[in-house]
Each structure stands twice: as structure tokens, then as C-alpha cells.
Write a protein that holds these residues in place. Structure first.
Motif, PDB file in Angstrom:
ATOM      1  N   ARG A 180       0.854  -1.189   0.000  1.00 21.52           N
ATOM      2  CA  ARG A 180       0.000   0.000   0.000  1.00 21.52           C
ATOM      3  C   ARG A 180       0.891   1.240   0.000  1.00 21.52           C
ATOM      4  N   ILE A 181       0.539   2.215  -0.836  1.00 22.56           N
ATOM      5  CA  ILE A 181       1.326   3.433  -0.970  1.00 22.56           C
ATOM      6  C   ILE A 181       0.384   4.635  -1.030  1.00 22.56           C
ATOM      7  N   ARG A 182       0.761   5.674  -0.305  1.00 24.07           N
ATOM      8  CA  ARG A 182      -0.011   6.919  -0.281  1.00 24.07           C
ATOM      9  C   ARG A 182       0.754   7.940  -1.113  1.00 24.07           C
ATOM     10  N   VAL A 183       0.030   8.734  -1.890  1.00 24.69           N
ATOM     11  CA  VAL A 183       0.657   9.742  -2.730  1.00 24.69           C
ATOM     12  C   VAL A 183       0.087  11.106  -2.364  1.00 24.69           C
ATOM     13  N   ARG A 184       0.999  12.004  -1.948  1.00 28.00           N
ATOM     14  CA  ARG A 184       0.616  13.380  -1.615  1.00 28.00           C
ATOM     15  C   ARG A 184       0.750  14.248  -2.864  1.00 28.00           C
ATOM     16  N   THR A 185      -0.238  15.122  -3.064  1.00 27.20           N
ATOM     17  CA  THR A 185      -0.192  16.109  -4.139  1.00 27.20           C
ATOM     18  C   THR A 185      -0.682  17.437  -3.561  1.00 27.20           C
ATOM     19  N   ALA A 186      -0.579  18.497  -4.343  1.00 29.32           N
ATOM     20  CA  ALA A 186      -1.077  19.795  -3.895  1.00 29.32           C
ATOM     21  C   ALA A 186      -2.577  19.731  -3.628  1.00 29.32           C
ATOM     22  N   GLY A 187      -3.274  18.821  -4.296  1.00 25.65           N
ATOM     23  CA  GLY A 187      -4.718  18.688  -4.136  1.00 25.65           C
ATOM     24  C   GLY A 187      -5.164  17.746  -3.036  1.00 25.65           C
ATOM     25  N   GLY A 188      -4.234  17.082  -2.350  1.00 24.16           N
ATOM     26  CA  GLY A 188      -4.600  16.150  -1.288  1.00 24.16           C
ATOM     27  C   GLY A 188      -3.780  14.863  -1.360  1.00 24.16           C
ATOM     28  N   GLU A 189      -4.352  13.809  -0.811  1.00 22.40           N
ATOM     29  CA  GLU A 189      -3.672  12.509  -0.766  1.00 22.40           C
ATOM     30  C   GLU A 189      -4.591  11.427  -1.292  1.00 22.40           C
ATOM     31  N   GLU A 190      -3.976  10.397  -1.853  1.00 19.97           N
ATOM     32  CA  GLU A 190      -4.726   9.231  -2.289  1.00 19.97           C
ATOM     33  C   GLU A 190      -3.901   7.998  -1.974  1.00 19.97           C
ATOM     34  N   THR A 191      -4.561   6.905  -1.606  1.00 18.27           N
ATOM     35  CA  THR A 191      -3.878   5.663  -1.264  1.00 18.27           C
ATOM     36  C   THR A 191      -4.186   4.609  -2.323  1.00 18.27           C
ATOM     37  N   TYR A 192      -3.140   3.852  -2.675  1.00 18.22           N
ATOM     38  CA  TYR A 192      -3.251   2.795  -3.681  1.00 18.22           C
ATOM     39  C   TYR A 192      -2.807   1.492  -3.043  1.00 18.22           C
ATOM     40  N   GLU A 193      -3.515   0.398  -3.370  1.00 15.22           N
ATOM     41  CA  GLU A 193      -3.229  -0.906  -2.774  1.00 15.22           C
ATOM     42  C   GLU A 193      -3.021  -1.958  -3.851  1.00 15.22           C
ATOM     43  N   ALA A 194      -2.488  -3.098  -3.420  1.00 10.16           N
ATOM     44  CA  ALA A 194      -2.253  -4.220  -4.330  1.00 10.16           C
ATOM     45  C   ALA A 194      -3.496  -4.487  -5.169  1.00 10.16           C
ATOM     46  N   GLY A 195      -3.272  -4.661  -6.466  1.00 13.09           N
ATOM     47  CA  GLY A 195      -4.354  -4.941  -7.391  1.00 13.09           C
ATOM     48  C   GLY A 195      -4.880  -3.716  -8.105  1.00 13.09           C
ATOM     49  N   GLN A 196      -4.396  -2.527  -7.731  1.00 17.30           N
ATOM     50  CA  GLN A 196      -4.874  -1.305  -8.373  1.00 17.30           C
ATOM     51  C   GLN A 196      -3.893  -0.789  -9.422  1.00 17.30           C
ATOM     52  N   ALA A 197      -4.444  -0.342 -10.535  1.00 15.84           N
ATOM     53  CA  ALA A 197      -3.665   0.380 -11.537  1.00 15.84           C
ATOM     54  C   ALA A 197      -3.758   1.862 -11.177  1.00 15.84           C
ATOM     55  N   TYR A 198      -2.755   2.641 -11.598  1.00 17.36           N
ATOM     56  CA  TYR A 198      -2.766   4.061 -11.250  1.00 17.36           C
ATOM     57  C   TYR A 198      -2.156   4.927 -12.343  1.00 17.36           C
ATOM     58  N   TYR A 199      -2.498   6.209 -12.256  1.00 17.31           N
ATOM     59  CA  TYR A 199      -1.821   7.262 -13.002  1.00 17.31           C
ATOM     60  C   TYR A 199      -1.489   8.347 -11.991  1.00 17.31           C
ATOM     61  N   TRP A 200      -0.202   8.703 -11.907  1.00 15.64           N
ATOM     62  CA  TRP A 200       0.234   9.802 -11.047  1.00 15.64           C
ATOM     63  C   TRP A 200       0.712  10.925 -11.952  1.00 15.64           C
ATOM     64  N   SER A 201       0.061  12.061 -11.870  1.00 13.57           N
ATOM     65  CA  SER A 201       0.469  13.210 -12.678  1.00 13.57           C
ATOM     66  C   SER A 201       1.685  13.878 -12.038  1.00 13.57           C
ATOM     67  N   PRO A 202       2.383  14.737 -12.764  1.00 12.40           N
ATOM     68  CA  PRO A 202       3.502  15.470 -12.174  1.00 12.40           C
ATOM     69  C   PRO A 202       3.041  16.227 -10.921  1.00 12.40           C
ATOM     70  N   GLY A 203       3.935  16.279  -9.922  1.00 10.15           N
ATOM     71  CA  GLY A 203       3.619  16.977  -8.679  1.00 10.15           C
ATOM     72  C   GLY A 203       3.177  16.049  -7.562  1.00 10.15           C
ATOM     73  N   HIS A 204       3.778  14.868  -7.473  1.00  6.69           N
ATOM     74  CA  HIS A 204       3.389  13.896  -6.449  1.00  6.69           C
ATOM     75  C   HIS A 204       4.589  13.502  -5.583  1.00  6.69           C
ATOM     76  N   VAL A 205       4.270  13.064  -4.344  1.00  4.72           N
ATOM     77  CA  VAL A 205       5.279  12.588  -3.401  1.00  4.72           C
ATOM     78  C   VAL A 205       4.779  11.271  -2.811  1.00  4.72           C
ATOM     79  N   PRO A 206       5.410  10.140  -3.151  1.00  2.00           N
ATOM     80  CA  PRO A 206       5.000   8.845  -2.609  1.00  2.00           C
ATOM     81  C   PRO A 206       5.492   8.619  -1.171  1.00  2.00           C
ATOM     82  N   VAL A 207       4.622   7.988  -0.370  1.00  4.06           N
ATOM     83  CA  VAL A 207       4.947   7.589   0.997  1.00  4.06           C
ATOM     84  C   VAL A 207       4.443   6.153   1.163  1.00  4.06           C
ATOM     85  N   VAL A 208       5.345   5.230   1.488  1.00  7.30           N
ATOM     86  CA  VAL A 208       4.998   3.808   1.529  1.00  7.30           C
ATOM     87  C   VAL A 208       4.436   3.437   2.899  1.00  7.30           C
TER      88      VAL A 208
END
Length: 122
Positions: free
Chosen positions: A66-94
């Protein structure tokens, strides 16, 4: 056409349980295989980039963890089995040991990797 398996892709960055393997695949895109241990916060390594965040877009899939991604617009969490798109301007936190497979524009990703290596001694 090109293909790559994880073990065929060279290590671009490693240390403290983190491993990034990257290889250009063609069409201006690279494959990345990432292993990230729980507690990894990319924020300090991204300091000095615009907005102190990764400026490369990534399309990927979480294989494990599971990984959380911080952006200027907030945070979102991604978990095993999910596909994602991260736009420029993100900071991952595991939040939980992760394994990711992602596709990124080669030139932009190389700039980020070079910056992270210069910050961490990679």
C-alpha cells in the motif's frame, strides 16, 4: 517491439531495502520495477525539484502493499491490485512494503532519478 522481465532490467537506484530497476522500452517510455519498504517517504529525496515533488508522470500497477501519494490537491492511497496514473507533482509515501510496475516517459524519469541520486547518494 521490445520486452523486459524484471531480472533483465538494470538497477538504477538501491539502498535501505529500496530498489528501482529502469529500462527504456521504446516510444519514449521506460519500464520501472520498484521495491519500496514500509516507511519510505520520497519527500526528502525530492526536495529541490519544482514544488518539492516528482515532476514525471507514471502509469503503473501495485503488485503488493500500500502506498499513499501526496499532491497539492490532497492525498490518495493505492493498494495491491490497483492500476494508477500519477500526474507530475506527487510525493510517494509507503505505508506497507510495496512492489510496483510502472511506465514513465524516459527523459522526465531520468531527470527525477538523477535528482534523487544527488540527494541521497543513491
Amino acid at each position: 517491439m521490445t520486452s523486459a522481465t524484471r531480472n533483465d532490467v538494470p538497477v538504477a537506484l538501491e539502498g535501505d531495502g529500496l530498489e528501482l530497476r529502469v529500462k527504456p522500452l521504446g516510444g519514449g517510455m521506460s519500464i520501472g520495477y520498484l521495491t519500496l519498504p514500509q516507511g519510505t517517504d520520497m519527500g526528502p529525496a525530492l526536495k529541490g525539484m519544482p514544488d518539492d515533488a516528482c515532476q514525471c508522470p507514471h502509469w503503473g500497477y501495485v503488485l503488493k502493499g500500500r502506498i499513499r501519494v501526496r499532491t497539492a490537491g490532497g492525498e490518495e492511497t493505492y493498494e495491491a491490485g490497483q492500476a494508477y496514473y500519477w500526474s507530475p507533482g506527487h510525493v510517494p509515501v509507503v505505508e506497507e512494503d510495496c512492489e510496483l510496475v510502472e511506465f514513465s516517459p524516459t527523459e522526465e524519469f531520468e531527470k527525477v532519478i538523477d535528482h534523487v541520486v544527488s540527494q541521497t547518494g543513491g
